[in-house]
Motif scaffolding. Structure first.
Motif, PDB file in Angstrom:
ATOM      1  N   GLY A 304       0.823  -1.208   0.000  1.00 17.60           N
ATOM      2  CA  GLY A 304       0.000   0.000   0.000  1.00 17.60           C
ATOM      3  C   GLY A 304       0.853   1.252   0.000  1.00 17.60           C
ATOM      4  O   GLY A 304       0.544   2.229  -0.700  1.00 17.60           O
ATOM      5  N   PHE A 305       1.929   1.250   0.784  1.00 14.02           N
ATOM      6  CA  PHE A 305       2.867   2.373   0.822  1.00 14.02           C
ATOM      7  C   PHE A 305       3.453   2.627  -0.561  1.00 14.02           C
ATOM      8  O   PHE A 305       3.496   3.771  -1.049  1.00 14.02           O
ATOM      9  N   LEU A 306       3.884   1.550  -1.239  1.00 14.71           N
ATOM     10  CA  LEU A 306       4.471   1.692  -2.573  1.00 14.71           C
ATOM     11  C   LEU A 306       3.446   2.185  -3.593  1.00 14.71           C
ATOM     12  O   LEU A 306       3.780   2.974  -4.487  1.00 14.71           O
ATOM     13  N   ALA A 307       2.190   1.727  -3.469  1.00 13.50           N
ATOM     14  CA  ALA A 307       1.147   2.195  -4.391  1.00 13.50           C
ATOM     15  C   ALA A 307       0.946   3.694  -4.259  1.00 13.50           C
ATOM     16  O   ALA A 307       0.748   4.404  -5.256  1.00 13.50           O
ATOM     17  N   VAL A 308       0.999   4.212  -3.029  1.00 15.25           N
ATOM     18  CA  VAL A 308       0.861   5.655  -2.817  1.00 15.25           C
ATOM     19  C   VAL A 308       2.020   6.388  -3.465  1.00 15.25           C
ATOM     20  O   VAL A 308       1.828   7.393  -4.179  1.00 15.25           O
ATOM     21  N   LEU A 309       3.235   5.917  -3.246  1.00 13.13           N
ATOM     22  CA  LEU A 309       4.415   6.621  -3.749  1.00 13.13           C
ATOM     23  C   LEU A 309       4.451   6.634  -5.275  1.00 13.13           C
ATOM     24  O   LEU A 309       4.705   7.677  -5.891  1.00 13.13           O
TER      25      LEU A 309
END
Length: 719
Positions: A304-309
């Motif tokens: 999820g963190f990577l999807a945001v970035l």
């Protein structure tokens, strides 16, 4: 690129024979295949100002399905993860498996094949070819997750992963076709360089493509398949579910971000769902007692963190995204390998049964601590570099309104606090003393792992620290991708471990202190906080959906396939009436010009055919009815002959004659007329269906004949 892909495919075919001949040591030989590909990647690393390397093999140009491969910065970074981590995981397999059983030999081939499919996926510029590799990874993951096929849990987990990711893949295929037809090109490079103008059509297409991406990368609401896939052997978890397969969706988001990150639908699907996934996945990891499940839900959180970035569409945020992408592959693969070693040595992954393991295996504890420090984002690790860069760049991003950017940063701060908490809980659960003076029983009886077994995770853990010190040099290799995104007036920030005291440092301090405090709180109040199951659970919703589908299927089958020939025929005929007529009247019907009869002979023949059809319904004698039906067929052949189609007329006469002969031969064995007890009275519904079929065929035929928009080939036949 094509040579590397072909070499990996060949190695996948011969891998079972190698493992069968050499035993588990054959995995060291198999590791040479991705290692060779990794060397090629480093030797051909794309330079900043050079055009990307493109290789094309013509296959079906009319369908725009040429095999086009493009090697740019993002492809190179993903290839390093796929091939580098893949080589280490294969070395790890040599010590993980005790013997080279037939299934283990096939496992080696499947792992190499998966590396080949992932390399083809990230290198494909043609979206249709990308989809083919996308589904290859789905099928191979199904086989790898279901390695222990005799276990019901493994079969269920493999099927669940297959259904969820295939559903997303089919949605993505529709979106790909919509975008390709709108832009006139199926090349990703063309699509991103010249994106179609925004509108409802483009929004729907992008949402469909993103459904495929988020389902592959286990983003809410498709996150539940990843923890279930932990039924797979640990090497599969370390490779597919940490470094490779789950990164496919993140890669696709990063690839499309330069062209579509400004769409509202894009931001909701990537930033909105990504933020929610990071918090939810992290919180779920705090309630688990299995070390592998703690890491699995932690992986969901990090994805999820990577999807945001990647979804932010900002050059500086993209630098943080690439740093976190690399860091996550290293620390999560290392930690999964550590769990595999613990399970292999003690026979359990339950943190309640592990106490003082750090005293018995201090080297393994150090490896886990280093990798865990990168996962928590502690200083001197690549995870710290990526997290600090993310906090700073999102706060100042121009891709969102200021209040939106601040909100996202605060959510990521909360997610990072939870990450620190579950990292601490993982290390404490695996290696802590647990207020015990002596090791637990399973720890006291463990089998110490060999040095070779601990080497692959040790390499990844050390790389997690080394890359942090080399981050300025690594950042230069990342910048060509970042330059493809808008910077919103800011210079691209170079990666580094220290940029002075500021907001990111304050956030990092909050993360460390808050995470430690949350861990202590959870440790004390866990039974109270997690006493009840959550009201909404995606896994239970999935099971309920499957049960509903089974119920609907049984209901439909029970009412349409009852063993009655009239009912079966009625269902088929009603479908043949309703579906085409509905589609006909929903479409364009701007032309209809029936010609009618061209001569009186046609009127006579048509009248005879109609009379014969009506007589066939009324006659009780089976043979007479069959012969009368034949009159309609012969009349149709005569009409073909009148319109100058002797070949078609002869075919019709031949078919009709053969049909009559076969019917007569069969009817010789039956009574001339049905017995009185089998006789049926007039059935209005059946008559209505029969008449409707005839009328619908006439209507469809008339509109089909009037819909011709080009000159018929019959015009050129005489010449």
């Amino acid at each position: 690129m094509i040579s590397v892909l072909a070499a990996l495919a060949v190695c996948a075919l011969i891998a079972p024979a190698i493992v069968h001949a050499l035993g588990t040591r054959g995995f060291y030989v198999l590791a040479l295949a991705p290692l060779g590909g990794l060397i090629w990647v480093f030797l051909n690393w794309p330079h900043a100002h050079d055009a990307p390397r493109v290789e094309t093999v013509t296959w079906a140009p009319t369908l725009q399905m040429d095999f086009v491969m493009r090697f740019d910065t993002l492809t190179a970074i993903m290839s390093v993860l796929i091939l580098g981590v893949g080589a280490l995981v294969l070395c790890y397999c040599a010590n993980y498996f005790d013997d080279a059983r037939p299934r283990v030999a096939i496992f080696g081939g499947e792992m190499i094949a998966f590396a080949a499919a992932m390399f083809g996926l990230v290198a494909s510029d043609n979206m249709l070819m990308l989809y083919i590799f996308w589904e290859l990874t789905t099928v191979l993951s199904f086989m790898l997750v279901g390695f222990y096929h005799v276990r019901a849990t493994s079969r269920r987990s493999a099927t669940q992963a297959l259904l969820v990711t295939t559903l997303g893949g089919l949605a993505m295929l529709v979106g790909i076709i919509m975008l390709g037809e709108r832009t006139g090109s199926y090349l990703l490079s063309d699509l991103v360089t010249h994106p179609p103008s925004s509108g409802i059509f483009v929004d729907v297409a992008i949402v469909l493509v993103l459904i495929g991406a988020v389902s592959k990368s286990a983003i809410v609401p498709f996150h539940f398949w990843l923890p279930g896939a932990m039924a797979a052997p640990t090497p599969v978890s370390a490779y597919l579910h940490a470094a490779a397969m789950v990164k496919a969706g993140i890669y696709l988001i990063g690839r499309l971000a330069p062209g579509f990150s400004g769409l509202t639908s894009w931001q909701v699907m990537t930033i909105g769902l990504g933020c929610f996934t990071m918090v939810l996945g992290g919180w779920r990891s705090l309630r688990e007692l299995d070390l592998k499940l703690i890491l699995a839900f932690g992986t969901v959180s990090q994805l999820g963190f990577l999807a945001v970035l990647f979804g932010m569409g900002d050059a500086n945020v993209a630098m943080a995204a690439l740093a976190m992408l690399v860091a996550h592959a290293m620390f999560k693969a290392a930690l999964f390998m550590v769990v595999g070693i613990i399970d292999h040595s003690t026979g359990t992954r339950d943190i309640r049964k592990l106490a003082r393991l750090g005293h018995r295996l201090p080297v393994l504890a150090v490896i886990a601590a280093i990798a865990g420090a990168s996962m928590a984002g502690l200083p001197f690790t690549m995870g710290f570099v990526g997290k600090e860069t993310a906090f700073a760049s999102i706060w100042d991003t121009g891709s969102l309104q200021h209040w939106q950017a601040e909100t996202v940063d605060y959510v990521l701060l909360a997610g990072s606090i939870i990450t620190m908490a579950y990292t601490t809980r993982f290390l404490w659960g695996a290696f802590g003393r647990k207020v015990r003076r002596l090791p637990s029983r399973v720890v006291a009886q463990l089998h110490p792992p060999s040095v070779a077994f601990q080497t692959p995770p040790a390499i990844l853990a050390v790389l997690g620290v080394a890359t942090a010190f080399l981050s300025p040099l690594i950042g230069e290799a990342f910048e060509p991708y970042a330059e493809s995104l808008p910077s919103y007036g800011h210079e691209i920030e170079h990666l580094g471990m220290w940029h002075g005291f500021g907001l990111p440092v304050v956030f990092s301090i909050i993360v460390i202190v808050g995470g430690a405090a949350l861990f202590l709180l959870i440790r004390r109040l866990r039974d109270m906080l997690f006493r009840y199951r959550p009201l909404l659970n995606a896994d239970r919703i999935y099971d309920a959906t499957l049960r509903a589908a089974d119920t609907l299927s049984l209901t439909l089958t029970r009412n349409t396939q009852r063993g009655s020939l009239p009912i079966t025929q009625g269902v088929i005929m009603c479908t043949a009436i309703i579906l085409p007529i509905t589609v006909l009247f929903l479409g364009s019907r701007d032309r209809l010009s029936p010609r009618g009869f061209d001569s009186s002979i046609e009127v006579v023949i048509g009248g005879i055919m109609a009379a014969a059809a009506l007589a066939a319904v009324l006659l009780r004698n089976r043979l007479a009815a069959t012969l009368i039906v034949g009159v309609t067929g012969y009349g149709c052949g005569v009409l073909f002959a009148l319109y100058g189609a002797p070949d078609l007329a002869l075919t019709q006469f031949l078919v009709e004659t053969l049909t009559l002969v076969i019917f007569v031969l069969v009817l010789r064995k039956l009574p001339a007329e049905p017995e009185p007890r089998h006789a049926t009275r007039f059935k209005a519904v059946r008559a209505l269906i029969g008449a409707a079929v005839g009328v619908s065929l006439v209507v469809i035929g008339l509109f089909a004949a009037a819909a011709r928009n080009s000159q018929p080939v019959s015009v050129d036949i005489p010449e």
